[in-house]
Design a protein around this motif. Structure first.
Motif, PDB file in Angstrom:
ATOM      1  N   TRP A 280       1.108   4.132  -2.963  1.00  0.00           N
ATOM      2  CA  TRP A 280       0.872   5.560  -2.728  1.00  0.00           C
ATOM      3  C   TRP A 280       2.080   6.381  -3.172  1.00  0.00           C
ATOM      4  O   TRP A 280       1.937   7.466  -3.737  1.00  0.00           O
ATOM      5  CB  TRP A 280       0.549   5.841  -1.263  1.00  0.00           C
ATOM      6  CG  TRP A 280      -0.872   5.549  -0.909  1.00  0.00           C
ATOM      7  CD1 TRP A 280      -1.325   4.574  -0.078  1.00  0.00           C
ATOM      8  CD2 TRP A 280      -2.044   6.225  -1.388  1.00  0.00           C
ATOM      9  NE1 TRP A 280      -2.704   4.594  -0.020  1.00  0.00           N
ATOM     10  CE2 TRP A 280      -3.167   5.609  -0.805  1.00  0.00           C
ATOM     11  CE3 TRP A 280      -2.257   7.294  -2.247  1.00  0.00           C
ATOM     12  CZ2 TRP A 280      -4.467   6.026  -1.060  1.00  0.00           C
ATOM     13  CZ3 TRP A 280      -3.560   7.714  -2.493  1.00  0.00           C
ATOM     14  CH2 TRP A 280      -4.636   7.078  -1.897  1.00  0.00           C
TER      15      TRP A 280
ATOM     16  N   SER B 240      -4.267   8.393   2.038  1.00  0.00           N
ATOM     17  CA  SER B 240      -4.016   7.053   2.554  1.00  0.00           C
ATOM     18  C   SER B 240      -4.747   6.840   3.874  1.00  0.00           C
ATOM     19  O   SER B 240      -4.910   7.762   4.672  1.00  0.00           O
ATOM     20  CB  SER B 240      -2.508   6.872   2.772  1.00  0.00           C
ATOM     21  OG  SER B 240      -2.239   5.698   3.483  1.00  0.00           O
TER      22      SER B 240
ATOM     23  N   SER C  45       0.830  -1.203   0.000  1.00  0.00           N
ATOM     24  CA  SER C  45       0.000   0.000   0.000  1.00  0.00           C
ATOM     25  C   SER C  45       0.868   1.258   0.000  1.00  0.00           C
ATOM     26  O   SER C  45       0.629   2.194  -0.773  1.00  0.00           O
ATOM     27  CB  SER C  45      -0.918  -0.010   1.225  1.00  0.00           C
ATOM     28  OG  SER C  45      -1.561   1.221   1.365  1.00  0.00           O
ATOM     29  N   LYS C  46       1.873   1.281   0.866  1.00  0.00           N
ATOM     30  CA  LYS C  46       2.744   2.450   0.946  1.00  0.00           C
ATOM     31  C   LYS C  46       3.524   2.637  -0.353  1.00  0.00           C
ATOM     32  O   LYS C  46       3.688   3.757  -0.833  1.00  0.00           O
ATOM     33  CB  LYS C  46       3.700   2.330   2.129  1.00  0.00           C
ATOM     34  CG  LYS C  46       4.521   3.566   2.339  1.00  0.00           C
ATOM     35  CD  LYS C  46       5.232   3.564   3.667  1.00  0.00           C
ATOM     36  CE  LYS C  46       5.912   4.904   3.859  1.00  0.00           C
ATOM     37  NZ  LYS C  46       6.472   5.069   5.161  1.00  0.00           N
TER      38      LYS C  46
END
Length: 175
Positions: A18, A163, A14-15
């Motif tokens: 992003w 996020s 996810s990071k």
């Protein structure tokens, strides 16, 4: 020369996503904005902004990535390089001007608590830049540098705060 620690684990998917989305949108917006000024060159697309994109989208929690550092580091480094070229451009060798612009930028960023590593590249770009870049003179710190840094900051504020991960929220501090 022994290491003091183990390498950190890879960031979550996810990071990473992003970071990729932020870097893409930030540089794409700069590219679009740049093309509206000139079809011959990429006025706002400086290498130092690519490095800033890595920091503010890939590591938004890092001290070097905070707004004060992003904008201040770029603008102050640009001011240092313009001052040097305007004051000593005809008297000093290019090699010496390059070394002075980066080292004095590091000094100024340390003294003002605005350390942003891409700022060193911003200073160097002006010193080794074409006649077109150097003809900007005192405008260079404002545009493309200041305006470009603010554009990237605006994208970082939006993307990094979309996020769900509270550790990714940006900025950690403004001043």
């Amino acid at each position: 020369m022994r290491s003091k620690d183990v390498r950190p684990a890879r960031k979550s998917t996810s990071k990473i996503l992003w970071s990729v989305v932020g870097a893409f949108i930030g540089i794409y917006m700069m590219s679009i904005f740049s093309s509206s000024f000139s079809t011959h060159d990429s006025f706002f697309l400086l290498g130092s902004f690519g490095a800033s994109a890595v920091l503010i989208y890939g590591a938004p929690e890092a001290p070097f990535s905070q707004p004060r550092n992003l904008v201040g580091g770029h603008v102050l480094s640009a001011l240092v390089s313009v001052l040097l070229v305007k004051s000593f451009g005809n008297m000093l060798d290019l090699e010496l001007l390059c070394a002075l612009s980066v080292s004095l930028s590091v000094l100024v960023m340390h003294l003002t608590l605005t350390m942003h590593p891409p700022g060193g590249a911003t200073a160097l770009i002006y010193v080794i830049g074409s006649e077109q870049i150097q003809s900007l003179g005192w405008i260079y710190p404002l545009t493309p540098i200041g305006l470009g840094a603010i554009m990237m900051l605006l994208v970082a504020l939006i993307i990094n705060n979309m996020s769900e991960n509270s550790k990714r929220h940006y900025p950690l501090y403004w001043y």
